[in-house]
Design a protein around this motif. Sequence first.
Motif, PDB file in Angstrom:
ATOM      1  N   MET A   1      10.460   1.324   8.640  1.00 19.67           N
ATOM      2  CA  MET A   1      10.361   0.768   7.290  1.00 19.67           C
ATOM      3  C   MET A   1      10.093   1.915   6.325  1.00 19.67           C
ATOM      4  O   MET A   1       9.348   2.833   6.647  1.00 19.67           O
ATOM      5  CB  MET A   1       9.215  -0.250   7.213  1.00 19.67           C
ATOM      6  N   PHE A   2      10.737   1.848   5.164  1.00 20.06           N
ATOM      7  CA  PHE A   2      10.373   2.764   4.086  1.00 20.06           C
ATOM      8  C   PHE A   2      10.380   2.023   2.763  1.00 20.06           C
ATOM      9  O   PHE A   2      10.960   0.938   2.642  1.00 20.06           O
ATOM     10  CB  PHE A   2      11.261   4.014   4.049  1.00 20.06           C
ATOM     11  N   VAL A   3       9.698   2.608   1.793  1.00 18.67           N
ATOM     12  CA  VAL A   3       9.693   2.067   0.431  1.00 18.67           C
ATOM     13  C   VAL A   3      10.281   3.130  -0.478  1.00 18.67           C
ATOM     14  O   VAL A   3      10.229   4.320  -0.166  1.00 18.67           O
ATOM     15  CB  VAL A   3       8.268   1.678  -0.032  1.00 18.67           C
ATOM     16  N   MET A   4      10.825   2.702  -1.596  1.00 19.79           N
ATOM     17  CA  MET A   4      11.366   3.666  -2.548  1.00 19.79           C
ATOM     18  C   MET A   4      11.488   3.053  -3.934  1.00 19.79           C
ATOM     19  O   MET A   4      11.549   1.829  -4.084  1.00 19.79           O
ATOM     20  CB  MET A   4      12.734   4.200  -2.092  1.00 19.79           C
ATOM     21  N   ASN A   5      11.493   3.923  -4.900  1.00 19.81           N
ATOM     22  CA  ASN A   5      11.834   3.583  -6.270  1.00 19.81           C
ATOM     23  C   ASN A   5      12.364   4.874  -6.889  1.00 19.81           C
ATOM     24  O   ASN A   5      11.592   5.776  -7.211  1.00 19.81           O
ATOM     25  CB  ASN A   5      10.618   3.075  -7.050  1.00 19.81           C
ATOM     26  N   PRO A   6      13.690   4.993  -7.017  1.00 19.48           N
ATOM     27  CA  PRO A   6      14.271   6.240  -7.524  1.00 19.48           C
ATOM     28  C   PRO A   6      13.722   6.674  -8.887  1.00 19.48           C
ATOM     29  O   PRO A   6      13.752   7.854  -9.221  1.00 19.48           O
ATOM     30  CB  PRO A   6      15.768   5.949  -7.585  1.00 19.48           C
ATOM     31  N   ALA A   7      13.191   5.729  -9.672  1.00 19.36           N
ATOM     32  CA  ALA A   7      12.616   6.081 -10.978  1.00 19.36           C
ATOM     33  C   ALA A   7      11.272   6.794 -10.804  1.00 19.36           C
ATOM     34  O   ALA A   7      10.847   7.551 -11.684  1.00 19.36           O
ATOM     35  CB  ALA A   7      12.446   4.839 -11.842  1.00 19.36           C
TER      36      ALA A   7
ATOM     37  N   ARG B   1       0.838  -1.211   0.000  1.00 18.00           N
ATOM     38  CA  ARG B   1       0.000   0.000   0.000  1.00 18.00           C
ATOM     39  C   ARG B   1       0.873   1.261   0.000  1.00 18.00           C
ATOM     40  O   ARG B   1       0.546   2.249  -0.657  1.00 18.00           O
ATOM     41  CB  ARG B   1      -0.945  -0.022   1.210  1.00 18.00           C
ATOM     42  N   MET B   2       1.988   1.211   0.737  1.00 19.92           N
ATOM     43  CA  MET B   2       2.892   2.360   0.756  1.00 19.92           C
ATOM     44  C   MET B   2       3.462   2.625  -0.635  1.00 19.92           C
ATOM     45  O   MET B   2       3.576   3.780  -1.056  1.00 19.92           O
ATOM     46  CB  MET B   2       4.006   2.150   1.783  1.00 19.92           C
ATOM     47  N   LEU B   3       3.814   1.579  -1.352  1.00 18.27           N
ATOM     48  CA  LEU B   3       4.305   1.757  -2.726  1.00 18.27           C
ATOM     49  C   LEU B   3       3.219   2.393  -3.601  1.00 18.27           C
ATOM     50  O   LEU B   3       3.491   3.319  -4.365  1.00 18.27           O
ATOM     51  CB  LEU B   3       4.773   0.425  -3.319  1.00 18.27           C
ATOM     52  N   GLU B   4       1.969   1.908  -3.472  1.00 20.88           N
ATOM     53  CA  GLU B   4       0.868   2.484  -4.245  1.00 20.88           C
ATOM     54  C   GLU B   4       0.718   3.980  -3.947  1.00 20.88           C
ATOM     55  O   GLU B   4       0.581   4.795  -4.865  1.00 20.88           O
ATOM     56  CB  GLU B   4      -0.463   1.796  -3.875  1.00 20.88           C
ATOM     57  N   LEU B   5       0.721   4.323  -2.651  1.00 21.98           N
ATOM     58  CA  LEU B   5       0.577   5.731  -2.256  1.00 21.98           C
ATOM     59  C   LEU B   5       1.723   6.578  -2.791  1.00 21.98           C
ATOM     60  O   LEU B   5       1.512   7.707  -3.249  1.00 21.98           O
ATOM     61  CB  LEU B   5       0.526   5.854  -0.726  1.00 21.98           C
ATOM     62  N   MET B   6       2.939   6.024  -2.734  1.00 22.57           N
ATOM     63  CA  MET B   6       4.115   6.746  -3.237  1.00 22.57           C
ATOM     64  C   MET B   6       3.917   7.094  -4.715  1.00 22.57           C
ATOM     65  O   MET B   6       4.138   8.236  -5.128  1.00 22.57           O
ATOM     66  CB  MET B   6       5.356   5.876  -3.039  1.00 22.57           C
ATOM     67  N   TYR B   7       3.457   6.116  -5.513  1.00 26.03           N
ATOM     68  CA  TYR B   7       3.233   6.379  -6.937  1.00 26.03           C
ATOM     69  C   TYR B   7       2.065   7.350  -7.149  1.00 26.03           C
ATOM     70  O   TYR B   7       2.149   8.248  -7.981  1.00 26.03           O
ATOM     71  CB  TYR B   7       2.973   5.072  -7.694  1.00 26.03           C
ATOM     72  N   GLU B   8       0.979   7.184  -6.377  1.00 22.38           N
ATOM     73  CA  GLU B   8      -0.190   8.073  -6.504  1.00 22.38           C
ATOM     74  C   GLU B   8       0.201   9.534  -6.283  1.00 22.38           C
ATOM     75  O   GLU B   8      -0.352  10.432  -6.904  1.00 22.38           O
ATOM     76  CB  GLU B   8      -1.269   7.702  -5.477  1.00 22.38           C
TER      77      GLU B   8
ATOM     78  N   GLU C   1      13.601   0.169  -9.868  1.00 19.74           N
ATOM     79  CA  GLU C   1      13.577  -0.944  -8.915  1.00 19.74           C
ATOM     80  C   GLU C   1      12.872  -0.505  -7.631  1.00 19.74           C
ATOM     81  O   GLU C   1      13.183   0.528  -7.059  1.00 19.74           O
ATOM     82  CB  GLU C   1      15.021  -1.354  -8.572  1.00 19.74           C
ATOM     83  N   GLU C   2      11.896  -1.313  -7.210  1.00 15.38           N
ATOM     84  CA  GLU C   2      11.201  -1.052  -5.953  1.00 15.38           C
ATOM     85  C   GLU C   2      11.985  -1.648  -4.794  1.00 15.38           C
ATOM     86  O   GLU C   2      12.452  -2.786  -4.879  1.00 15.38           O
ATOM     87  CB  GLU C   2       9.795  -1.676  -5.968  1.00 15.38           C
ATOM     88  N   TRP C   3      12.117  -0.872  -3.741  1.00 14.69           N
ATOM     89  CA  TRP C   3      12.797  -1.328  -2.539  1.00 14.69           C
ATOM     90  C   TRP C   3      11.825  -1.249  -1.368  1.00 14.69           C
ATOM     91  O   TRP C   3      11.083  -0.268  -1.233  1.00 14.69           O
ATOM     92  CB  TRP C   3      13.957  -0.422  -2.172  1.00 14.69           C
ATOM     93  N   VAL C   4      11.836  -2.259  -0.514  1.00 12.59           N
ATOM     94  CA  VAL C   4      11.206  -2.183   0.807  1.00 12.59           C
ATOM     95  C   VAL C   4      12.355  -2.356   1.785  1.00 12.59           C
ATOM     96  O   VAL C   4      13.048  -3.372   1.757  1.00 12.59           O
ATOM     97  CB  VAL C   4      10.136  -3.272   1.005  1.00 12.59           C
TER      98      VAL C   4
END
Length: 194
Positions: A57-63, A33-40, A70-73
């Motif tokens: 915890m954090f999520v990231m995708n430099p792109a 869900r955090m990845l979805e929110l990050m993209y939104e 690349e998605e990171w958790v």
Amino acid sequence: MDLSVVSFPHPTLRYKSKPIMRVDAELHAIADRMLELMYEHNGVGLAANQVDLPIRMFVMNPAGKKDEGEEWVVINPEISKPKGTESAEEGCLSLPGLYGDVKRPKSVYLSAYDISGKPIEMEVDGFASRVIQHEKDHLDGVMFFDRMPDESRRELDYQLEEMDTDFRSKQSTGAIPPDDELVARLKTWTDKYA
């Protein structure tokens, strides 16, 4: 998982998150869900504090795009061996519309775990290094403007005050609970994962 990005000056943004001691299906769902929110929100990183969760915890995708990069958790990150310095503009999903130049190390060594429990041990440089440092700061209750020189930071004061006034007025109407209630809720999560 009903998560949303909280805005400054939400108290969880200043909370030093607790290390995660267990990974379960719910934590996997939170990361997704955090990845979805990050993209939104057109972001490149999102820390758990920013969705009102006091866990490391954090999520990231430099792109910054779902099907690119690349998605990171990243769980329980530690940063060491900083090298070099450079300034670059940073923004934050919890501070929409605010930007400022922040000086950070060019490269750092990251020690952490991924969502599968595998260790992450690597040197990271460039933009990815900046994202990691920014998100790790969140887990320690540090905002990017805290790292800016006073003179530069003063340029953001008016917008920060406006955000504070807006947040407090929502609290006065009951749209957002009072700070003490918001902080008390964090214990549920720290009891579960920390």
